[in-house]
Scaffold this active site. Structure first.
Site, short mmCIF file in Angstrom:
data_model
loop_
_atom_site.label_atom_id
_atom_site.label_comp_id
_atom_site.label_asym_id
_atom_site.label_seq_id
_atom_site.Cartn_x
_atom_site.Cartn_y
_atom_site.Cartn_z
CG ASN A 180 -0.19 -0.12 2.51
OD1 ASN A 180 0.60 0.75 2.85
ND2 ASN A 180 -0.41 -1.21 3.26
CG ASP A 198 -7.35 -8.33 12.84
OD1 ASP A 198 -6.67 -7.40 13.34
OD2 ASP A 198 -8.55 -8.20 12.54
#
Length: 401
Positions: free
Chosen positions: A214, A311
């Site tokens: 990203n 996560d």
């Protein structure tokens, strides 16, 4: 630093280019900076550059009649809270030690009654020469603070001590010099605390050439790490692939993938606070190719099967070693507060710090943060990332008090 006045003397040497970044950092800390550019320094940086960065006139000569009618060099030497010589060359420090006043820089150094910080930069042999060693000792005996140079590869190709420290390290020395010059209680609200911070993106390999990532630059996380270290904390920074310098006083652990980041976080616990700033890739390739995937000319796109990454924030919140204060970050493009509040409940964090990356693009210098907690929402105004970091660290200190 807010409201302080710094007089920066830029000596000659290839390291003079770092003075430009130092001017920018001084300004961002709220201080005013006026530059004196030596004849040698002018061979490496221009007065126009320093004037644009400092937003003040740059002084280059003792023979400026307009200023010297009022003894301008005396005023310059007395109006500052601190005089910084950066880079301080072997020649400039020799003249300082001998009390020579044959140009504007050495004249105002001899005339000043304010503290002086010298930041040397020179070839390793010059730094280790007995004459330089003697001059450094003389300057220190006269009350000049001399910052030891860094060790590394020189512009000339030699290796050893003599490199100019990075501007961030010089800023710490400037802050220390101002504190020594103006004694006041030094606030270290996070002294004795361990702060664990993640920053930057993760890179999830597809093959040896390509990866999923990203746009995170890591700047906000690194700014928070620097602010926490200044506040006295022991800081562990787990960083994804970024090109940023390690903040002064911070222990840095470099990782590439989400799974490596999760492992590094586990190894760094326990901590008093965890600040999960990193923009971790949500997915990774299920089948990492060992060789570069090639086009076969058929026009068929090879399938890319994705699986979820750990996560990290949610797992940390459920951990038996969960820090007392866990802070997550949320980069959103729409419905920022609604998404942040939902993430707060879903992850089990204490705070979510949200920002609108549609308005403030990832990788930029400015942020507008929203601190979301069970107590409500505090929306900070738009500000540089280091200023936002300072505010967030103060909020953390208040919460732990």
């Amino acid at each position: 630093m807010i409201g302080k006045r710094i007089l920066l003397i830029v000596g000659g040497g290839i390291a003079a280019y770092k003075a430009c970044e130092l001017v920018r950092l001084i300004r961002r800390q709220g201080a005013e900076v006026t530059c004196v550019l030596t004849e040698g320094g002018a061979h490496f940086v221009t007065a126009m550059t320093l004037a644009a960065l400092s937003e003040n006139p740059v002084h280059t000569t003792l023979w400026d009649l307009r200023n010297e009618v009022e003894m301008g060099h005396i005023q310059l030497s007395r109006q500052a809270d601190l005089v910084v010589v950066c880079p301080a060359t072997a020649d400039l420090m020799a003249r300082m030690a001998a009390g020579i006043a044959d140009d504007l820089a050495t004249t105002l150094l001899l005339a000043t009654d304010k503290p002086v910080l010298a930041v040397p930069a020179m070839n390793v042999r010059m730094w280790q020469h007995p004459a330089t060693v003697r001059n450094i000792a003389t300057l220190r005996d006269h009350g000049v603070a001399v910052l030891d140079p860094d060790e590394g590869v020189m512009a000339c190709g030699e290796y050893g001590p003599g490199r100019l420290p990075e501007p961030e390290a010089v800023m710490v020395a400037i802050s220390d010099a101002l504190t020594t010059a103006h004694p006041q209680p030094l606030e270290k609200p996070l002294a004795g605390r361990h702060i664990l911070i993640t920053a930057g993106p993760t890179h999830e390999p597809i093959d040896p050439v390509r990866y999923i990532a990203n746009r995170s630059s890591g700047k906000q996380g690194f700014a928070i790490a620097a602010a926490a270290a200044r506040a006295g904390a022991k800081v562990t920074l787990v960083a994804g692939p970024v090109t940023l310098s390690t903040p002064h006083g911070v222990t840095r652990i470099d990782v590439e993938t989400a799974r490596q980041m999760a492992a590094a976080i586990d190894a760094a616990l326990p901590a008093d606070v965890a600040i999960m700033v990193a923009a971790v890739a949500d997915w990774r390739s299920a089948d990492q190719a060992q060789q570069k995937i090639k086009k076969d000319g058929s026009g068929t796109v090879p399938p890319l099967r994705l699986v979820e990454n750990p996560d990290i924030l949610a797992d940390l919140c459920k951990s038996a070693h969960r820090p007392p204060l866990v802070i997550g970050f949320a980069a959103e493009t729409n419905d920022v507060l609604a998404h942040a509040q939902a993430k707060l409940a879903r992850k089990g964090a204490d705070w979510i710090v949200a920002n609108d990356v549609a308005t403030h693009q990832m990788g930029g210098e400015i942020n507008a943060l929203h601190i979301v907690s069970a107590a409500g929402v505090e929306s900070l105004p738009e500000m540089p990332k280091d200023a936002a970091a300072a505010v967030l660290v103060q909020r953390i200190a208040d919460a732990l008090a």
